[in-house]
Every structure is written in C-alpha cells, then in structure tokens.
Design a protein around this motif. Sequence first.
Motif, mmCIF file in Angstrom:
data_model
loop_
_atom_site.group_PDB
_atom_site.id
_atom_site.type_symbol
_atom_site.label_atom_id
_atom_site.label_comp_id
_atom_site.label_asym_id
_atom_site.label_seq_id
_atom_site.Cartn_x
_atom_site.Cartn_y
_atom_site.Cartn_z
ATOM 1 N N ALA A 213 -18.315 63.095 -62.504
ATOM 2 C CA ALA A 213 -17.485 64.302 -62.377
ATOM 3 C C ALA A 213 -17.996 65.394 -63.308
ATOM 4 O O ALA A 213 -18.048 66.579 -62.935
ATOM 5 N N GLN A 214 -18.377 65.004 -64.525
ATOM 6 C CA GLN A 214 -18.903 65.989 -65.476
ATOM 7 C C GLN A 214 -20.215 66.595 -64.980
ATOM 8 O O GLN A 214 -20.505 67.765 -65.254
ATOM 9 N N ALA A 215 -20.979 65.802 -64.238
ATOM 10 C CA ALA A 215 -22.260 66.286 -63.719
ATOM 11 C C ALA A 215 -22.085 67.113 -62.448
ATOM 12 O O ALA A 215 -23.044 67.729 -61.975
ATOM 13 N N GLY A 216 -20.868 67.121 -61.896
ATOM 14 C CA GLY A 216 -20.615 67.909 -60.700
ATOM 15 C C GLY A 216 -20.916 67.206 -59.398
ATOM 16 O O GLY A 216 -20.808 67.797 -58.318
ATOM 17 N N THR A 217 -21.277 65.928 -59.478
ATOM 18 C CA THR A 217 -21.557 65.158 -58.264
ATOM 19 C C THR A 217 -20.289 64.944 -57.443
ATOM 20 O O THR A 217 -20.316 64.954 -56.213
ATOM 21 N N VAL A 218 -19.179 64.717 -58.152
ATOM 22 C CA VAL A 218 -17.873 64.530 -57.523
ATOM 23 C C VAL A 218 -16.852 65.390 -58.260
ATOM 24 O O VAL A 218 -17.126 65.914 -59.344
ATOM 25 N N ARG A 219 -15.680 65.527 -57.657
ATOM 26 C CA ARG A 219 -14.612 66.312 -58.268
ATOM 27 C C ARG A 219 -13.500 65.363 -58.707
ATOM 28 O O ARG A 219 -12.975 64.588 -57.904
ATOM 29 N N ALA A 220 -13.132 65.392 -59.993
ATOM 30 C CA ALA A 220 -12.068 64.539 -60.514
ATOM 31 C C ALA A 220 -10.712 65.198 -60.285
ATOM 32 O O ALA A 220 -10.516 66.369 -60.612
ATOM 33 N N LEU A 221 -9.762 64.417 -59.743
ATOM 34 C CA LEU A 221 -8.446 64.968 -59.433
ATOM 35 C C LEU A 221 -7.321 64.389 -60.290
ATOM 36 O O LEU A 221 -6.381 65.110 -60.628
ATOM 37 N N ALA A 222 -7.399 63.104 -60.633
ATOM 38 C CA ALA A 222 -6.302 62.486 -61.391
ATOM 39 C C ALA A 222 -6.722 61.121 -61.903
ATOM 40 O O ALA A 222 -7.632 60.483 -61.354
ATOM 41 N N VAL A 223 -6.043 60.661 -62.961
ATOM 42 C CA VAL A 223 -6.253 59.309 -63.477
ATOM 43 C C VAL A 223 -5.086 58.425 -63.046
ATOM 44 O O VAL A 223 -3.982 58.910 -62.782
ATOM 45 N N THR A 224 -5.345 57.116 -62.985
ATOM 46 C CA THR A 224 -4.343 56.194 -62.452
ATOM 47 C C THR A 224 -3.460 55.556 -63.521
ATOM 48 O O THR A 224 -2.574 54.770 -63.190
ATOM 49 N N SER A 225 -3.695 55.872 -64.785
ATOM 50 C CA SER A 225 -2.858 55.336 -65.866
ATOM 51 C C SER A 225 -1.559 56.135 -65.949
ATOM 52 O O SER A 225 -1.467 57.250 -65.425
ATOM 53 N N PRO A 226 -0.528 55.602 -66.625
ATOM 54 C CA PRO A 226 0.746 56.316 -66.715
ATOM 55 C C PRO A 226 0.643 57.645 -67.452
ATOM 56 O O PRO A 226 1.455 58.540 -67.251
ATOM 57 N N GLU A 227 -0.358 57.766 -68.327
ATOM 58 C CA GLU A 227 -0.544 58.992 -69.089
ATOM 59 C C GLU A 227 -1.982 59.471 -68.960
ATOM 60 O O GLU A 227 -2.843 58.752 -68.465
ATOM 61 N N ARG A 228 -2.239 60.674 -69.395
ATOM 62 C CA ARG A 228 -3.592 61.217 -69.309
ATOM 63 C C ARG A 228 -4.551 60.460 -70.228
ATOM 64 O O ARG A 228 -4.136 59.857 -71.209
ATOM 65 N N SER A 229 -5.811 60.519 -69.894
ATOM 66 C CA SER A 229 -6.834 59.868 -70.704
ATOM 67 C C SER A 229 -7.252 60.776 -71.851
ATOM 68 O O SER A 229 -7.459 61.981 -71.658
ATOM 69 N N ALA A 230 -7.416 60.195 -73.028
ATOM 70 C CA ALA A 230 -7.870 60.974 -74.183
ATOM 71 C C ALA A 230 -9.283 61.504 -73.966
ATOM 72 O O ALA A 230 -9.668 62.522 -74.548
ATOM 73 N N GLN A 231 -10.052 60.837 -73.114
ATOM 74 C CA GLN A 231 -11.426 61.266 -72.863
ATOM 75 C C GLN A 231 -11.484 62.474 -71.904
ATOM 76 O O GLN A 231 -12.476 63.181 -71.860
ATOM 77 N N ALA A 232 -10.409 62.672 -71.134
ATOM 78 C CA ALA A 232 -10.384 63.786 -70.180
ATOM 79 C C ALA A 232 -8.956 64.325 -70.087
ATOM 80 O O ALA A 232 -8.310 64.219 -69.042
ATOM 81 N N PRO A 233 -8.457 64.889 -71.177
ATOM 82 C CA PRO A 233 -7.045 65.304 -71.223
ATOM 83 C C PRO A 233 -6.687 66.404 -70.224
ATOM 84 O O PRO A 233 -5.507 66.604 -69.922
ATOM 85 N N GLU A 234 -7.696 67.085 -69.710
ATOM 86 C CA GLU A 234 -7.419 68.143 -68.730
ATOM 87 C C GLU A 234 -7.123 67.586 -67.334
ATOM 88 O O GLU A 234 -6.619 68.310 -66.462
#
Length: 323
Positions: A213-234
């Motif tokens: 996602a960071q490289a632009g190959t794919v688009r990140a939409l959401a994480v599956t954990s109950p809360e946001r990831s510290a590695q990608a808080p946006e």
Amino acid sequence: MKAVLAAIGLSCLLGVGAVQAQAPAWPQKQVTIVVPFGAGGTTDLFARIVAEQLQAKYGKPFVIENRPGAGGNIGTTAVAKAAPDGHTLLVGTVSTHAINPFLYKNLPHDTEKDFVAITGLAKLPNLLVVTPKVPVKTFAEFVEYAKQNPGKLNYGSSGAGTSQHLAAELFQLKTGAKMTHVPFRSSQDIVNGLIGGHIDLAFDNMTIAWPQAQAGTVRALAVTSPERSAQAPEIPAIAESLTGFDATSWNGLWAPAGTPQAVVDTIAADVKAILEKPEVQKKAAELASTPAPMTPKQFAEYIQGERQKWSEVVKAVGIQLGQ
C-alpha cells in the motif's frame, strides 16, 4: 533434642533436594519449533526471533522446522504426536487452533486435548486492500460498491479457512455483500495476484500488505482489528463502521499435552522476557504487529474466546473441508 533437630533439618534438606530432583531440567537437548506454514510469513519470523533468543540463553540448538500443508494441520498433528517433554513445540495461529477444529471434518488431532497452551507471541490485523482498478477511495465507498456489484469482486486468501478468508466472510455476513473467493497458497501469492490483476482485493496480513500500500501497488482501506494499527494510524478500523468487527490474526506457542507444567511455565516466562526486549519490540513494530505474551492460563482462556467466535462464523458461512 539436638539429634532430633538435626534429623529434622536433614529431612527438610533431603525433601528440598527431592523436589529439585523432580523438577525437570529444560532444555536437555535440541528443541525443535515446528511452524506449520512456509518460511517467510509473520508466524515463521516470530518463531525465529524466539528460537534465536532461547538458543543464546541456553546454549542448546533451537531449530525451526517448517511443515506446511492442509491449512497448518500437517505440522500441528506432528507436534500433537511428539514426546511431551518440551523439546518439540508448535507455533500455531488463529487458523490452527481456533478455526480449523470447526472447518475440517476429520482432524487427526484434537486441538483442545492434545496440546497445552504456553503463551501468545503476537497479534496483528489484516489489512483490506484493493487494486487501483476498483473505483473506491474509502471503506464506506467499498461497502456500497461491493453491495451494488454482487459476485463481481474477487478476493484472495492464502487458502480456505485462513484468517484472510474468514475476515472476508465475516465482512460479507455483516454487510450482505457477495464476493468471489480465489484461494492461493501464501500471502506472497496474494500480492502477485493483486499486482497481476487476477483478483480485486484481499484482507491480507498487514506485514505483507502494508508495504504494498505504501508503494502504491494497492490501496489500503481499513484494518480488521478492533482499533487502528499504530503502524498506520491514518487507516480506519472496520469496527468504526461495523460494530464489533474483529478479525485479528495472532500466533502463539504450544507443547504436546502432558508436558510438565514446570517446563511450560519456564518457557512462558522466557518468551515474555524476550518479547519485552526493546530490540524485539522494534522488530515487531516493523512487522506491523504487537507482542502478546500471556501466562499459560491467560492464553488458554483467550483461545477459548477465539474458538467460540470463529466456530460461529464457520457455521454461519457453512464451510466444511474434508481431510
């Protein structure tokens, strides 16, 4: 009187010595840590971190043995049948211990009776990613698009019943969307499928998907954990839109049933100390994961909760595999 006291003292010392003699020394020889998946994934990487640290501490060989196949069942069964002395351990996952028992008809092992839980290793979310050709920019837009185009979106997973597969099934259950499952053999194959345009999306391991996602190959939409990831808080959590959604991946350490409790407790304490080291915490963050050490009792209770959740999903979806 002095003779009596001396005898009592000697008896106490002998008693202590007997207890110490009964406490099993560990490790006495090479320890084999079985990873029931291929090399290179997050489960394998955490197994190697732990093995390296334990080998440095004890001066005995700690060898990683990758035994992939049948959704993790081949390696898991091998450990279930190993000698219960702490010299053969399993790094299992949500799939091997909370999903497969309900997914497969005739498992050659019993995940509740044939293992003793030692400790958790790590938790990590899966990441919902789509290819640039999917015309959505947000999770809300994705939900709407998926519902308006039933069966047209293809999603990849590393096999039926894996966390990627059931995360997608849980999403469909909660939204009413209908998508087509395309199973692969590994997360790397999923990435290749996305890049090659063979699939439209995946709920893939964040360790693998986030760099893409960071490289632009794919688009990140959401994480599956109950809360946001510290590695990608946006990146939002799906649970912010779908209440109660939780498809967190995790891995942990098991031993064959009958392994002495003293050995289990020793390993759990050792692993906890390893996972609390700053350099290990830093490595975990690089893998977009969170160390999750637990006591054997805490880990066993956590597994029970996960088994309950995923058994309901498997039943609702109606998936069952023969073996």
